[in-house]
Design a protein around this motif. Structure first.
Motif, short mmCIF file in Angstrom:
data_model
loop_
_atom_site.label_atom_id
_atom_site.label_comp_id
_atom_site.label_asym_id
_atom_site.label_seq_id
_atom_site.Cartn_x
_atom_site.Cartn_y
_atom_site.Cartn_z
N SER A 202 44.81 -18.65 42.84
CA SER A 202 44.83 -18.85 41.39
C SER A 202 43.96 -17.80 40.71
CB SER A 202 44.30 -20.25 41.05
OG SER A 202 44.14 -20.40 39.67
N GLU A 203 44.42 -17.37 39.54
CA GLU A 203 43.62 -16.44 38.76
C GLU A 203 42.58 -17.18 37.91
OE1 GLU A 203 46.01 -13.76 36.54
OE2 GLU A 203 47.14 -13.10 38.30
N ASP A 204 42.63 -18.51 37.91
CA ASP A 204 41.66 -19.30 37.16
C ASP A 204 40.28 -19.26 37.81
OD1 ASP A 204 43.56 -20.03 35.28
OD2 ASP A 204 44.14 -21.83 36.39
N VAL A 205 40.25 -19.06 39.11
CA VAL A 205 38.98 -18.94 39.83
C VAL A 205 38.66 -17.44 39.92
CG1 VAL A 205 37.71 -19.46 41.94
CG2 VAL A 205 39.53 -21.00 41.17
N ASP A 206 37.63 -17.02 39.21
CA ASP A 206 37.32 -15.59 39.12
C ASP A 206 35.83 -15.38 39.36
OD1 ASP A 206 37.58 -12.88 38.70
OD2 ASP A 206 37.40 -13.07 36.52
N TRP A 207 35.44 -15.34 40.62
CA TRP A 207 34.05 -15.14 40.97
C TRP A 207 33.84 -13.69 41.42
CZ3 TRP A 207 30.78 -19.32 43.77
CH2 TRP A 207 30.88 -20.53 43.08
N SER A 208 32.69 -13.15 41.04
CA SER A 208 32.31 -11.82 41.53
C SER A 208 31.40 -11.99 42.74
CB SER A 208 31.59 -11.05 40.43
OG SER A 208 30.33 -11.65 40.16
N GLY A 209 31.07 -10.89 43.37
CA GLY A 209 30.13 -10.93 44.49
C GLY A 209 28.78 -11.48 44.06
N PHE A 210 28.37 -11.16 42.83
CA PHE A 210 27.11 -11.65 42.30
C PHE A 210 27.14 -13.18 42.14
CE2 PHE A 210 24.13 -12.48 38.74
CZ PHE A 210 22.97 -11.99 39.34
N ASP A 211 28.29 -13.72 41.72
CA ASP A 211 28.43 -15.17 41.60
C ASP A 211 28.23 -15.85 42.95
OD1 ASP A 211 28.98 -15.04 38.86
OD2 ASP A 211 31.13 -14.76 39.23
N PHE A 212 28.85 -15.27 43.98
CA PHE A 212 28.70 -15.83 45.33
C PHE A 212 27.26 -15.74 45.80
CE2 PHE A 212 33.31 -15.25 45.48
CZ PHE A 212 33.71 -16.44 46.10
N LEU A 213 26.60 -14.63 45.51
CA LEU A 213 25.21 -14.45 45.90
C LEU A 213 24.31 -15.49 45.23
CD1 LEU A 213 22.99 -12.70 47.31
CD2 LEU A 213 22.87 -11.42 45.18
N ILE A 214 24.45 -15.64 43.93
CA ILE A 214 23.61 -16.59 43.19
C ILE A 214 23.86 -18.02 43.67
CG2 ILE A 214 23.18 -17.59 40.90
CD1 ILE A 214 21.87 -14.85 41.38
N MET A 215 25.14 -18.39 43.80
CA MET A 215 25.42 -19.75 44.26
C MET A 215 24.94 -19.97 45.69
SD MET A 215 26.15 -22.67 43.49
CE MET A 215 27.23 -23.10 42.19
N GLY A 216 25.05 -18.95 46.53
CA GLY A 216 24.54 -19.06 47.90
C GLY A 216 23.04 -19.29 47.92
N ILE A 217 22.32 -18.57 47.06
CA ILE A 217 20.87 -18.75 46.97
C ILE A 217 20.54 -20.15 46.47
CG2 ILE A 217 18.80 -18.00 45.71
CD1 ILE A 217 19.98 -15.13 45.85
N LEU A 218 21.26 -20.60 45.43
CA LEU A 218 21.01 -21.95 44.89
C LEU A 218 21.29 -23.03 45.92
CD1 LEU A 218 22.44 -21.77 41.26
CD2 LEU A 218 20.08 -22.22 41.92
#
Length: 94
Positions: free
Chosen positions: A27-43
């Motif tokens: 889906s194009e509705d889910v649009d995460w960047s690498g930074f989004d994955f990094l921040i969520m991984g840290i959280l």
């Protein structure tokens, strides 16, 4: 034993991060960047490690539940602020 707990937490964080990654493939509705994955991984990792620490160091079950609940509440507030900006800080994602 400590290494096993940390490995389990890291595997759970990885599995949770797979959800948006797989969603991005369909889906194009889910649009995460690498930074989004990094921040969520840290959280997620920080939350998991803090709850593990609370469960190991606090002897009373009632206090463990209270502290774990507070940690989860702070996690959800930070997540909501980053996602939609419920407080309107400069960190808001909207």
């Amino acid at each position: 034993m400590k290494t096993k707990r940390i490995l389990i937490i890291v595997l759970i964080v990885g599995a949770l991060l797979l959800i948006p990654f797989i969603g991005m493939q369909f889906s194009e509705d889910v649009d995460w960047s690498g930074f989004d994955f990094l921040i969520m991984g840290i959280l997620l990792l920080g939350t998991g490690l803090l709850i593990d620490l609370a469960l190991r160091k606090i002897p009373d079950t009632k206090n463990r539940i209270i502290v774990s609940g507070i940690i989860l509440a702070v996690f959800f507030l930070i997540w909501a602020e980053l996602a939609v900006g419920i407080f309107g800080t400069p960190l808001a994602g909207s």
